[in-house]
Design a protein around this motif. Sequence first.
Motif, PDB file in Angstrom:
ATOM      1  N   LYS A  64      56.398  80.937  97.676  1.00  0.00           N
ATOM      2  CA  LYS A  64      55.376  80.730  96.646  1.00  0.00           C
ATOM      3  C   LYS A  64      54.301  81.812  96.675  1.00  0.00           C
ATOM      4  O   LYS A  64      53.434  81.835  95.812  1.00  0.00           O
ATOM      5  N   TYR A  65      54.356  82.693  97.681  1.00  0.00           N
ATOM      6  CA  TYR A  65      53.353  83.757  97.776  1.00  0.00           C
ATOM      7  C   TYR A  65      53.534  84.736  96.622  1.00  0.00           C
ATOM      8  O   TYR A  65      54.640  85.137  96.299  1.00  0.00           O
ATOM      9  N   HIS A  66      52.400  85.119  96.023  1.00  0.00           N
ATOM     10  CA  HIS A  66      52.432  86.053  94.893  1.00  0.00           C
ATOM     11  C   HIS A  66      51.723  87.346  95.264  1.00  0.00           C
ATOM     12  O   HIS A  66      50.660  87.311  95.897  1.00  0.00           O
ATOM     13  N   GLU A  67      52.310  88.444  94.840  1.00  0.00           N
ATOM     14  CA  GLU A  67      51.717  89.756  95.093  1.00  0.00           C
ATOM     15  C   GLU A  67      50.290  89.803  94.547  1.00  0.00           C
ATOM     16  O   GLU A  67      50.012  89.284  93.472  1.00  0.00           O
ATOM     17  N   ASN A  69      47.706  88.368  96.035  1.00  0.00           N
ATOM     18  CA  ASN A  69      46.906  87.328  96.693  1.00  0.00           C
ATOM     19  C   ASN A  69      46.562  87.764  98.116  1.00  0.00           C
ATOM     20  O   ASN A  69      47.346  88.456  98.765  1.00  0.00           O
TER      21      ASN A  69
END
Length: 181
Positions: A64-67, A69
């Motif tokens: 779920k990590y987004h570039e 952040n």
Amino acid sequence: MSAQTDEQLMLRAARGSDRAFEELYNRHARRLQGFFVRRLGDDADLAADFMHDTFLRLYAAREKYHEGNSFRAWLYTIAYNLCKNHHRNQLAIVPADSVAEEAAETDMEVELDETILHNALREVLKSLPEPYAMLFSLHYEEELTIPQIAQITDLPEGTVKSRLHKTMNIIKQQLKQYENR
């Protein structure tokens, strides 16, 4: 891998790189455990459990990590929520009056050397309401910025600044007895 930023490593971990996640763990586990020790009443075993739980949750949500952040903000958001839930559960178990009585009974007669002053500060931080102590810890011990803390705590930046200011005033007042000694 050591030349990569936390965010680059998290992107690699999100794509399945266990080595990248391991590097993040190695970079942040010790400091995160120190955060938990301070926030959970100096209980090293509980702090270790919470640190591991934080990384387990981070690992489970890695995709779920987004570039773009902030990795640290995300990591400490998880840690903050674990602490908040823990303290909420503790308040349900321990009557608030007994916590206040224990804090009031703390002996504050100390000499003016650095070690004792540090211990006095630790006691003052323990006596603060948990939301204020948490903000102090995130900002002054974990060195997170006001915007990062606002994101982690879901508070407006102005509220974070105001509470940090109030916290510092409380600390100054409580440690005033050490002036001119």
